[in-house]
Design a protein around this motif. Structure first.
Motif, PDB file in Angstrom:
ATOM      1  N   GLY A   1     -52.938   1.478 -74.124  1.00  8.58           N
ATOM      2  CA  GLY A   1     -51.734   0.761 -73.736  1.00  8.58           C
ATOM      3  C   GLY A   1     -51.504  -0.446 -74.620  1.00  8.58           C
ATOM      4  O   GLY A   1     -52.044  -0.557 -75.713  1.00  8.58           O
ATOM      5  N   GLY A   2     -50.697  -1.384 -74.123  1.00 11.04           N
ATOM      6  CA  GLY A   2     -50.371  -2.572 -74.893  1.00 11.04           C
ATOM      7  C   GLY A   2     -51.266  -3.746 -74.538  1.00 11.04           C
ATOM      8  O   GLY A   2     -52.179  -3.653 -73.714  1.00 11.04           O
ATOM      9  N   LEU A   3     -50.954  -4.886 -75.190  1.00 11.36           N
ATOM     10  CA  LEU A   3     -51.752  -6.096 -75.009  1.00 11.36           C
ATOM     11  C   LEU A   3     -50.841  -7.313 -74.962  1.00 11.36           C
ATOM     12  O   LEU A   3     -49.954  -7.475 -75.807  1.00 11.36           O
ATOM     13  CB  LEU A   3     -52.737  -6.252 -76.177  1.00 11.36           C
ATOM     14  N   GLU A   4     -51.074  -8.173 -73.966  1.00 14.30           N
ATOM     15  CA  GLU A   4     -50.494  -9.512 -73.933  1.00 14.30           C
ATOM     16  C   GLU A   4     -51.650 -10.501 -73.929  1.00 14.30           C
ATOM     17  O   GLU A   4     -52.500 -10.464 -73.034  1.00 14.30           O
ATOM     18  CB  GLU A   4     -49.624  -9.729 -72.690  1.00 14.30           C
TER      19      GLU A   4
ATOM     20  N   PRO B   1     -54.819  -1.147 -65.327  1.00 10.46           N
ATOM     21  CA  PRO B   1     -54.538  -2.422 -65.999  1.00 10.46           C
ATOM     22  C   PRO B   1     -55.721  -3.377 -65.915  1.00 10.46           C
ATOM     23  O   PRO B   1     -56.452  -3.389 -64.930  1.00 10.46           O
ATOM     24  CB  PRO B   1     -53.330  -2.967 -65.220  1.00 10.46           C
TER      25      PRO B   1
ATOM     26  N   ALA C   1     -54.740   1.463 -69.772  1.00 12.66           N
ATOM     27  CA  ALA C   1     -53.481   0.830 -69.394  1.00 12.66           C
ATOM     28  C   ALA C   1     -53.343  -0.515 -70.104  1.00 12.66           C
ATOM     29  O   ALA C   1     -54.155  -0.878 -70.958  1.00 12.66           O
ATOM     30  CB  ALA C   1     -53.408   0.669 -67.878  1.00 12.66           C
ATOM     31  N   LYS C   2     -52.330  -1.282 -69.731  1.00 11.46           N
ATOM     32  CA  LYS C   2     -52.053  -2.542 -70.415  1.00 11.46           C
ATOM     33  C   LYS C   2     -53.123  -3.586 -70.120  1.00 11.46           C
ATOM     34  O   LYS C   2     -53.689  -3.628 -69.030  1.00 11.46           O
ATOM     35  CB  LYS C   2     -50.679  -3.065 -69.996  1.00 11.46           C
TER      36      LYS C   2
ATOM     37  N   GLY D   1     -50.368   0.522 -77.940  1.00 11.19           N
ATOM     38  CA  GLY D   1     -49.153  -0.050 -77.378  1.00 11.19           C
ATOM     39  C   GLY D   1     -48.738  -1.338 -78.073  1.00 11.19           C
ATOM     40  O   GLY D   1     -49.436  -1.843 -78.956  1.00 11.19           O
TER      41      GLY D   1
ATOM     42  N   PHE E   1     -54.037  -7.770 -70.168  1.00 11.36           N
ATOM     43  CA  PHE E   1     -53.516  -9.134 -70.140  1.00 11.36           C
ATOM     44  C   PHE E   1     -54.704 -10.092 -70.257  1.00 11.36           C
ATOM     45  O   PHE E   1     -55.628 -10.040 -69.441  1.00 11.36           O
ATOM     46  CB  PHE E   1     -52.769  -9.419 -68.835  1.00 11.36           C
TER      47      PHE E   1
ATOM     48  N   HIS F   1     -56.779  -7.463 -66.259  1.00 13.42           N
ATOM     49  CA  HIS F   1     -56.336  -8.853 -66.287  1.00 13.42           C
ATOM     50  C   HIS F   1     -57.567  -9.754 -66.457  1.00 13.42           C
ATOM     51  O   HIS F   1     -58.490  -9.694 -65.640  1.00 13.42           O
ATOM     52  CB  HIS F   1     -55.614  -9.226 -64.988  1.00 13.42           C
TER      53      HIS F   1
END
Length: 205
Positions: free
Chosen positions: A140-143, A105, A122-123, A158, A125, A107
């Motif tokens: 993966g995804g994204l915020e 991940p 991975a995700k 994602g 952020f 961040h």
């Protein structure tokens, strides 16, 4: 510990702690955890097996080839990360962030930084403002939360979740849809698969 001057360390099998000012710090080919604090000069870290933590005041940070988690912080300079097997946490303000090839991940917390990320497994952020954010080639995804910035997204496998204010968002090749909550933001979408939910005001969709 060095109060002033250059620090060079290579080929060690031990945990290392460095505190320095006014000198470049270079650490290469080390098996062990690293804790580095520096001021007013750059930090370069390469080929590490272990956790890496760096706090640098007004100096660049370049890190590559790490098998372990990263925690990096600087301001008013660049932060470049490449080829990391682990989780990555980055903080920067009024500089530049570049990230490529991360297995864990990611961040990012930044203000006034241009951000470029690619090839993250991975995700991701991201919290940012006032500069371009470019995100591409994610498994993966994204915020993402941003304000007063251009946001460019492409080839993301994602789900994508955006919270934006006064931004221009361009997105293409999103495989798992997008959920955007925006204020005063323009959005342009192309080749979007999955569910789409777009909320914005005052700008075009």
């Amino acid at each position: 510990k060095h109060k002033f001057g250059r620090v060079l360390m290579t080929d060690r099998l031990a945990n290392c702690s460095v505190q320095n000012s006014y000198g470049k710090v270079e650490l290469n080919s080390i098996e062990g955890d690293l804790d580095i604090t520096n001021r007013y000069k750059g930090v370069e870290v390469n080929n590490i097996k272990g956790r890496v933590a760096v706090v640098n005041h007004r100096g660049f940070i370049d890190v590559s080839g790490v098998e372990g988690d990263l925690d990096l912080k600087t301001e008013h300079d660049r932060l470049v990360v490449e080829d990391i097997q682990g989780q990555v946490t980055l903080q920067n303000s009024y500089g530049r962030l570049q990230v490529e090839d991360v297995s864990g991940p990611l961040h990012i917390d930044s203000t006034g930084c241009r951000i470029s990320t690619s090839k993250v497994s991975a995700k991701v952020f991201i919290k940012s403002s006032h500069k371009l954010v470019s995100v591409r080639d994610l498994e993966g995804g994204l915020e993402l939360e941003s304000a007063y910035a251009n946001v460019s997204l492409s080839r993301i496998a994602g789900p994508v979740e955006l919270r934006v204010a006064h931004c221009e968002v361009t997105a293409n090749e999103l495989e798992a849809g997008i959920n955007m909550q925006g204020r005063g933001s323009q959005v342009s979408l192309k080749e979007i698969h999955g569910e789409m939910s777009i909320q914005t005001s005052l700008r075009n969709v």
